[in-house]
Design an enzyme around this catalytic site. Structure first.
Site, short mmCIF file in Angstrom:
data_model
loop_
_atom_site.label_atom_id
_atom_site.label_comp_id
_atom_site.label_asym_id
_atom_site.label_seq_id
_atom_site.Cartn_x
_atom_site.Cartn_y
_atom_site.Cartn_z
N ASP A 10 -0.54 -0.08 0.36
CA ASP A 10 0.01 1.13 1.14
C ASP A 10 -1.35 1.57 1.94
O ASP A 10 -2.45 2.05 1.60
CB ASP A 10 -0.03 2.25 0.09
CG ASP A 10 1.12 3.46 0.60
OD1 ASP A 10 1.34 3.46 1.65
OD2 ASP A 10 1.03 4.48 -0.18
N ASP A 105 4.39 0.71 6.71
CA ASP A 105 2.65 0.68 6.15
C ASP A 105 2.66 0.57 4.71
O ASP A 105 1.59 0.77 4.04
CB ASP A 105 2.35 2.27 6.34
CG ASP A 105 3.41 3.47 5.57
OD1 ASP A 105 4.35 2.82 5.17
OD2 ASP A 105 2.69 4.39 5.51
N GLU A 106 3.73 -0.03 4.00
CA GLU A 106 3.42 -0.52 2.78
C GLU A 106 4.44 -1.61 2.28
O GLU A 106 5.37 -2.09 2.82
CB GLU A 106 3.77 0.69 1.50
CG GLU A 106 5.26 1.08 1.80
CD GLU A 106 5.44 2.28 0.78
OE1 GLU A 106 5.16 2.04 -0.35
OE2 GLU A 106 6.18 3.26 1.30
#
Length: 395
Positions: A10, A105-106
């Site tokens: 993350d 983003d993860e």
């Protein structure tokens, strides 16, 4: 079944960190990425300097700027964020092809094969952190566990730039003291229901009998029990099936104008239909998302007897759902139209020798589909009960 090893990676304050990376004068300062407070924008990302004042993503920008008036607001640059995201995901795929992005983003990574070949899971996570920092100058937090749900929880335990490893066999011990709302899939409303029943920690949830949970939450009750004992066996899926399509609008001023609201819904239905056709998809469930002036948010939905990608059918259903909510005195901040229960059209089969085919015009088809939907609505006594978008819970 052999033991699995999952990493949840993350990125830390991704959008805000990219802005600070690209604009050195912003480093070390509170920044908020998102829309204008005057236009009812929301916070897409807050730097850690802004989070110290209570700012967070999904918060109204007006609230965030009140909490941290010295923060600098930055309009989002999604093309830039996607560019960096592609770079980060490519790094993940160097480690394993089993990468499941959850957002820009993860992502989850199944590194079981690497571990079986002699690499320690913690070393693999450290490689991710080191390589991402070296090649992007950004930081990433990693959680390592034997399941996706626990790896996701672990990645948030030591942010930013953190690394938390949950060793095999310690899952229940790690989970037990956590607030029940920390479980992946337990949203705010479900957490409140559990807390009213005296269940405030994951350990307390694990101790509840399975019939008790099923009685209150149906099939989701069994899922919650599995999560609470660390027994999530869901696979990392490199290709994630699209589950819904939606379009929504937040108004600059609250609206109670029926004509205006219906016009917006028609435009959204047209957008959703275009997205369906571009993806060669059809949908059986039509839903509208509504937010009132006091921020109360709810969703109404209806399931068709046949899947559709027709704008007219989607608009008819959405307008009917909207119409039931246009009661006197209600003002709306946001309206959205969405579809779910997606499928691809079945290929046309070969007709039998004695099959009869009646010619039907497109207009007649749309009329018949709309009529069929109306009959189904009457049969179901005005549709299903409300569901909450934004409450991330397994179906």
């Amino acid at each position: 079944m052999s033991l699995r090893h999952i990493i949840h990676a993350d990125m830390d304050a991704f959008y805000a960190s990219i802005e600070q990376l690209d604009h050195p004068k912003l480093r070390g300062k509170p920044i908020l990425v998102g829309g204008s407070p005057e236009a009812r924008g929301v916070v897409a990302a807050a730097s850690y300097e802004a989070r110290a004042f209570g700012c967070r993503s999904a918060m109204p920008m007006k609230t965030a700027t009140r909490l941290c008036p010295q923060a600098q607001r930055i309009p989002p640059r999604f093309s830039r964020y996607r560019e960096v995201s592609d770079q980060v995901m490519a790094i993940f795929r160097r480690l394993t092809p089993l990468v499941e992005p959850l957002s820009l983003d993860e992502a989850f990574l199944d590194v079981s094969q690497r571990v079986e070949s002699g690499r320690a899971p913690e070393d693999l996570a450290r490689w991710i952190k080191r390589t991402v920092r070296s090649e992007t100058r950004l930081t990433v937090s990693c959680g390592v566990a034997t399941s996706k749900s626990l790896a996701k929880i672990a990645s948030g335990m030591d942010k930013p730039d953190g690394l938390t490893v949950v060793s095999p066999g310690t899952e229940r011990t790690v989970l037990a003291p956590l607030p029940v709302r920390d479980l992946w899939g337990v949203g705010r409303k479900t957490a409140a229901r559990l807390e009213r029943a005296g269940v405030t920690t994951v350990g307390q949830l694990a101790e509840r009998p399975l019939p008790w949970l099923i009685d209150r939450f149906g099939a989701r009750g069994e899922w919650f029990h599995q999560l609470a004992i660390g027994a999530d066996d869901s696979a990392v899926s490199p290709t994630r099936e699209r589950k819904s399509i939606s379009s929504e609008t937040t108004f600059a001023e609250d609206s109670r104008d029926r004509g205006h609201l219906e016009e917006v819904v028609r435009e959204q239905a047209a957008s959703v239909a275009r997205q369906l056709r571009s993806g060669t998809l059809r949908a059986r469930t039509v839903q509208v998302k509504l937010r009132l002036e006091d921020f109360t948010t709810f969703t109404r939905r209806h399931t068709l007897s046949l899947p559709t990608d027709e704008e007219a059918v989607i608009a008819t259903e959405a307008l009917a759902l909207l119409g039931r909510e246009l009661t006197p005195g209600r003002q709306f901040r946001l309206v959205g139209v969405g579809v779910s229960n997606l499928s691809e059209p079945e290929p046309a089969g070969q007709l039998g020798l004695f099959d009869q085919v009646e010619a039907t015009t497109g207009e007649e088809f749309q009329h018949a589909a709309a009529l069929d939907s109306a009959v189904a609505r009457i049969k179901q006594r005005y549709g299903d009960a409300a569901i909450g978008w934004g409450e991330v819970e397994p179906s």
